[in-house]
Each structure stands twice: as structure tokens, then as C-alpha cells.
Scaffold this motif. Structure first.
Motif, mmCIF file in Angstrom:
data_model
loop_
_atom_site.group_PDB
_atom_site.id
_atom_site.type_symbol
_atom_site.label_atom_id
_atom_site.label_comp_id
_atom_site.label_asym_id
_atom_site.label_seq_id
_atom_site.Cartn_x
_atom_site.Cartn_y
_atom_site.Cartn_z
ATOM 1 N N LYS A 54 -6.413 -9.279 -0.937
ATOM 2 C CA LYS A 54 -6.349 -8.285 -0.450
ATOM 3 C C LYS A 54 -5.334 -7.184 -1.299
ATOM 4 O O LYS A 54 -5.305 -5.974 -1.132
ATOM 5 N N GLU A 82 0.769 -1.307 0.010
ATOM 6 C CA GLU A 82 0.025 0.042 -0.026
ATOM 7 C C GLU A 82 1.044 1.168 0.080
ATOM 8 O O GLU A 82 0.599 2.356 -0.564
ATOM 9 N N ALA A 94 -6.146 -3.370 -2.663
ATOM 10 C CA ALA A 94 -5.400 -2.150 -2.493
ATOM 11 C C ALA A 94 -5.162 -1.428 -3.771
ATOM 12 O O ALA A 94 -4.877 -0.175 -3.878
#
Length: 286
Positions: free
Chosen positions: A203, A139, A207
Motif C-alpha cells: 500500500k 499520503e 501511495a
């Protein structure tokens, strides 16, 4: 469509495969003498030029998007991978003038649950190193990438794309094979609708989607090129043992082909050609 333009694919070896596919799809229509290939920056930048069209299709190696100690194309298999999540200019200055940018960064992040992150430079002795959760460091790298785009991209000129996760097929038990099986000897796709293996990390996908949505609020459009689900089914599309080996295969490996089968990259012609058909469709209607 590319006349007088520069298209650059930026990222890891998955993006390089997409670049090879794209060049193969167009160069067969171009006579000898009206096309060229050039390797620059010790191989980090590969340039294909269609001279009659003044069109360029480039690949730039930046496997983690931001700067890392794994950026050298001739020596990127380091075991202790370190990223500078706030540093991107070393790479970005080589594609800042592109008319079309196609990014990806996924597989290299998957290799560990935590990343070694450096604040400072590799040349300085006073840098700060810290081990950070992989998703969080991913991220942070996307934030640096987003900030660079907002500041440097010409919004009236440059079209932006981000290619989603390229699935791997390392665990045969996930599609009904034995625990010691992977893509080796597979000849058929997976037919289970909505199949998703452990080689994909939702995930990380979220992101990227969050970073793209946030850029949209800043007035910058990035089109997600979602190749993940269609590629999930193609367990038979990897080169397996039929690829160039950069390191000689040992006798132990030869006795067990699954041990050195490549179930990460893709055969060409093959799946990446479809990725480029999608890219072409988006470019037609961007």
C-alpha cells in the motif's frame, strides 16, 4: 557526470546507507587531498566533495520527509513520534539547489499503524494533534512533498528519484525457518521467485506511485528507483549482530543473538551497491 553538480540523497538510514555506498564507490578513485567530508547542521547534513570535479554528494536526514520530532540525528529514537505532515520547508531549504535529488521514506512509517499528526508548530501551545491511520498520514506527507517539488524544482536542471521500499527480514517462518528466527545466521538468499515478506507494505508502494503519477500530470518527472523485489531475496545481506551497537548489549540479549540482530539495515559492501548501479544506469539515460 557529476562535474560541477550537487547530488543529494534525502531520507532515512536506508538512504544514508545508499549514500555511504555511493561515496565508497567513487572516493577510492580520488587521490587524498582532492576530497573532503564535512558534517553540518549537527550531523543532519553530511557533505562529500570531490574538489577536482567540483562535485558534491550529500546526505540529508529527513526520515519522514516532512518535519517531525524525530529529526535530530542524535536523538531520533523517541517513542511518541509526531509528524507535521504539512511542513517540509525546514528540511527542503537545505536541498533546494541540488542538481540530482534521491528521496526515500519508508521504514520509520512502518513502526506503527497510526501516526500522531500535528497541525501547528512544536513551539506553539495551540497546535492540533490527531492520531491518523499510517497510510493516510503517509499520503498526506507525500502530498506536501509533491507540492513543494512542483513549486520549487527547476525542471530544466534537477533530476528527481524516489527509492522504493527497502525490505526487512524479521520473520524466519516466511522463508521456512522457525517462528523465533530472523536474519541471524542466514548465509544464503531466498530463491522463491517473487518472494515478498511482511516487511514490505504494498500500500505504501502504491501511495508513492500515485504521487509520482500525479506529479507527471503537472509536468514533473520523478523516476522510481525500484529496489524492492531484488532486495527481498537477500535475507543474508543484513548486518545481523555484526554492526556497531549504539547501546550496550545486555546479558539477556547476548544469550539470544536473534534478539538484537539487525535485519533492517544492510551490510556494506552489499545490496545498496546494486541500488547505486541502478541509479547510475538511470542517470546515464535520464
Amino acid at each position: 557526470m557529476l562535474r560541477g553538480k550537487r547530488l543529494v540523497l534525502v531520507g532515512d538510514s536506508m538512504n544514508r546507507e545508499q549514500w555511504i555506498s555511493l561515496v565508497c564507490l567513487v572516493e577510492s578513485s580520488i587521490p587524498q587531498g582532492l576530497k573532503s567530508m564535512d558534517y553540518k547542521l549537527n550531523g543532519s547534513l553530511i557533505n562529500f566533495m570531490a574538489t577536482e570535479y567540483n562535485a558534491t554528494i550529500d546526505f540529508y536526514l529527513s526520515p519522514l520527509l516532512v518535519e517531525s520530532n524525530s529529526d535530530d540525528p542524535g536523538n531520533n529514537g523517541v517513542s511518541d513520534r509526531i509528524v507535521r505532515v504539512q511542513a517540509i520547508e525546514k528540511h527542503a531549504r537545505h536541498w533546494t539547489d541540488a542538481d540530482i535529488l534521491v528521496f526515500d521514506s519508508y521504514v520509520w512509517w512502518l513502526l506503527r499503524t497510526k501516526m500522531n499528526v500535528l497541525w501547528g508548530s512544536f513551539q506553539s501551545s495551540d497546535g492540533i494533534y490527531k492520531e491518523i491511520d499510517m497510510i493516510r498520514s503517509y499520503e498526506m506527507a507525500l502530498k506536501t512533498w509533491s507540492d513543494w517539488l512542483e513549486i520549487h524544482i527547476n525542471r530544466t536542471k534537477t533530476k528527481l528519484f524516489f527509492v522504493s521500499m527497502s525490505p526487512t527480514h524479521q520473520r524466519g517462518e516466511e522463508w521456512g525457518m522457525g517462528t523465533n528466527q530472523n536474519c541471524y545466521s542466514e548465509t544464503m538468499p531466498i530463491f522463491k521467485k517473487g518472494y515478498q515478506g511482511s516487511g514490505s507494505n504494498p500500500k505504501m508502494m502504491r501511495a508513492v506511485e500515485a504521487a509520482i503519477d500525479e506529479l507527471k500530470t503537472r509536468g514533473l518527472k520523478v523516476q522510481m528507483l525500484n529496489i524492492t523485489q531484488l532486495s527481498e531475496y537477500r535475507k543474508e545481506g543484513h548486518p545481523s549482530i555484526y554492526r556497531k551497537q549504539w547501546v550496550p548489549i545486555t546479558e539477556d540479549q547476548l544469550s539470544n543473538p536473534t534478539s538484537y540482530a539487525d535485519c533492517v539495515h544492510w551490510c556494506l559492501p552489499g545490496v545498496p551497491d546494486t541500488w547505486n548501479e541502478l541509479l547510475y544506469a538511470y542517470l546515464l539515460h535520464y
